[in-house]
Write an enzyme that holds these catalytic residues in place. Structure first.
Site, short mmCIF file in Angstrom:
data_model
loop_
_atom_site.label_atom_id
_atom_site.label_comp_id
_atom_site.label_asym_id
_atom_site.label_seq_id
_atom_site.Cartn_x
_atom_site.Cartn_y
_atom_site.Cartn_z
N TYR A 34 0.83 -1.14 -0.05
CA TYR A 34 -0.12 0.10 0.03
C TYR A 34 0.82 1.19 -0.20
O TYR A 34 2.10 1.17 0.20
CB TYR A 34 -0.97 -0.05 1.33
CG TYR A 34 -0.32 0.19 2.60
CD1 TYR A 34 0.40 -0.56 3.08
CD2 TYR A 34 -0.39 1.41 3.08
CE1 TYR A 34 1.17 -0.36 4.36
CE2 TYR A 34 -0.07 1.76 4.40
CZ TYR A 34 0.80 0.77 4.90
OH TYR A 34 1.39 0.93 6.40
N LYS A 145 6.51 -1.78 2.26
CA LYS A 145 5.06 -1.07 2.54
C LYS A 145 4.03 -2.18 2.47
O LYS A 145 3.08 -1.96 1.83
CB LYS A 145 4.63 0.27 2.21
CG LYS A 145 4.04 0.96 3.10
CD LYS A 145 4.02 2.57 2.54
CE LYS A 145 3.16 3.33 3.38
NZ LYS A 145 3.06 3.44 4.96
N GLU A 177 12.25 2.38 14.55
CA GLU A 177 11.28 3.35 14.15
C GLU A 177 9.94 3.06 15.09
O GLU A 177 10.11 2.40 15.94
CB GLU A 177 10.83 3.33 12.73
CG GLU A 177 10.27 1.98 12.23
CD GLU A 177 9.95 1.76 11.04
OE1 GLU A 177 9.79 2.86 10.08
OE2 GLU A 177 9.91 0.56 10.27
N LEU A 201 10.99 1.59 7.50
CA LEU A 201 10.24 2.05 6.17
C LEU A 201 10.75 3.48 5.84
O LEU A 201 11.00 4.37 6.62
CB LEU A 201 8.81 2.25 6.55
CG LEU A 201 8.06 2.67 5.09
CD1 LEU A 201 7.74 1.38 4.49
CD2 LEU A 201 6.83 3.34 5.47
#
Ligand code: PMP
Length: 280
Positions: A34, A145, A177, A201
């Protein structure tokens, strides 16, 4: 105003009419990827960077991109209404297969779904949020993702259960993260964020912040930092397309700095808002 019209496999239709098969690989396996693309003043923000990340995610799961970047812009633009801040969620799965089998099905057409939503600024953006650190339990392809977000969801919920806005993830003693954000910390006066790797990411907001810092002489480094170093940070921020730059004022029940959003956050937030307007 909320946009009730969504895009599904070549058609624009009301959300309530958007239906897919239970045999969709996204539903059965989480076999899809996505993107989330923000739009300010009626224009997509860093559209090309989001498209490049989409290309990388598709390549990682060995799915051909069904459209050119130009065609995506044409498909996604009608999902924006007016000039309010909003984002488009775009999901592509490997499509519907005749049977449930792990191996890739042959000749399946990807399922493409997209919807627009308003960006509602986080109420705590100017006052800061609390975060909780925890071991990073995710897989080894965090730079893809993927829609398979179960680990991220469990991390975020653990934070919410402790009255925190985000989970900061720690792998081998180093901060990676957030469950749905990148992390920045001001350590010894230097703005730090972990370097790009398969453990994070590559956030588009992260790149914009690094560019702004370099352009405006804010000392910054793309370098890993340990949980111990994080505990000495004078500022911590979490960043994402839908939340922008959120100051963290409490980490693991300890005040960050003086417990208020710090001076570098104030400066960066202002630079970011000005930059957004400059693209309008
Ligand atoms: N890391 C993770 C795990 C994310 O889910 C996100 C997006 N929600 C980000 C970082 C930030 O990426 P971006 O700035 O492109 O929204």
């Amino acid at each position: 105003m909320t946009n009730n019209t969504v895009y599904l496999n070549g058609h624009y239709l009301p959300l309530s009419d958007a239906k897919i098969s239970v045999m969709d690989r996204g539903f059965l396996f989480g076999d899809g990827i996505y993107e989330v693309i923000p739009s300010y003043f009626g224009r997509f923000f860093h559209f090309e960077a989001h498209m490049e990340r989409l290309d990388n995610s598709l390549a990682a799961i060995r799915l051909a991109n069904p459209n050119s970047h130009k065609k995506w812009l044409k498909i996604l633009s009608p999902l924006l209404i007016g000039t309010q801040d909003q984002y488009v969620y775009l999901q592509i799965t490997r499509g519907t297969a005749p049977k449930r089998d792990h191996g890739f099905p042959e000749n399946t057409v990807p399922t493409v779904f997209a919807m627009g939503s308003p960006i509602v600024p986080m109420a705590e953006r100017d006052t800061g949020v609390k975060v909780l650190t925890m071991p990073d339990s995710r897989w080894k392809l965090c730079n893809t993702k993927a829609i398979t977000l179960l680990a991220n969801i469990l991390h975020r919920q653990e934070a919410i259960d402790q009255n925190c806005a985000e989970a900061l993830l720690v792998k081998d003693g180093y901060v990676t993260e957030g469950a749905a954000s990148n992390v920045f910390a001001v350590i010894d006066g230097v703005l730090m964020t972990p370097p790009k790797s398969a453990e994070i990411l590559p956030g588009i907001t992260r790149d914009v912040i690094l560019d702004l810092a370099r352009e405006h002489g804010i000392p910054c480094k793309e370098e890993s930092f340990s949980l111990t170093a994080l505990q000495t940070a004078s500022e911590i921020w979490i960043t994402s397309s839908t939340r922008e730059i959120i100051p963290v004022v409490e980490c693991d029940e300890q005040k960050v700095g003086d417990g208020k959003p710090g001076p570098i956050w104030h400066k960066m937030n202002q630079l970011f808002q000005t930059y957004k307007q400059s693209l309008a």
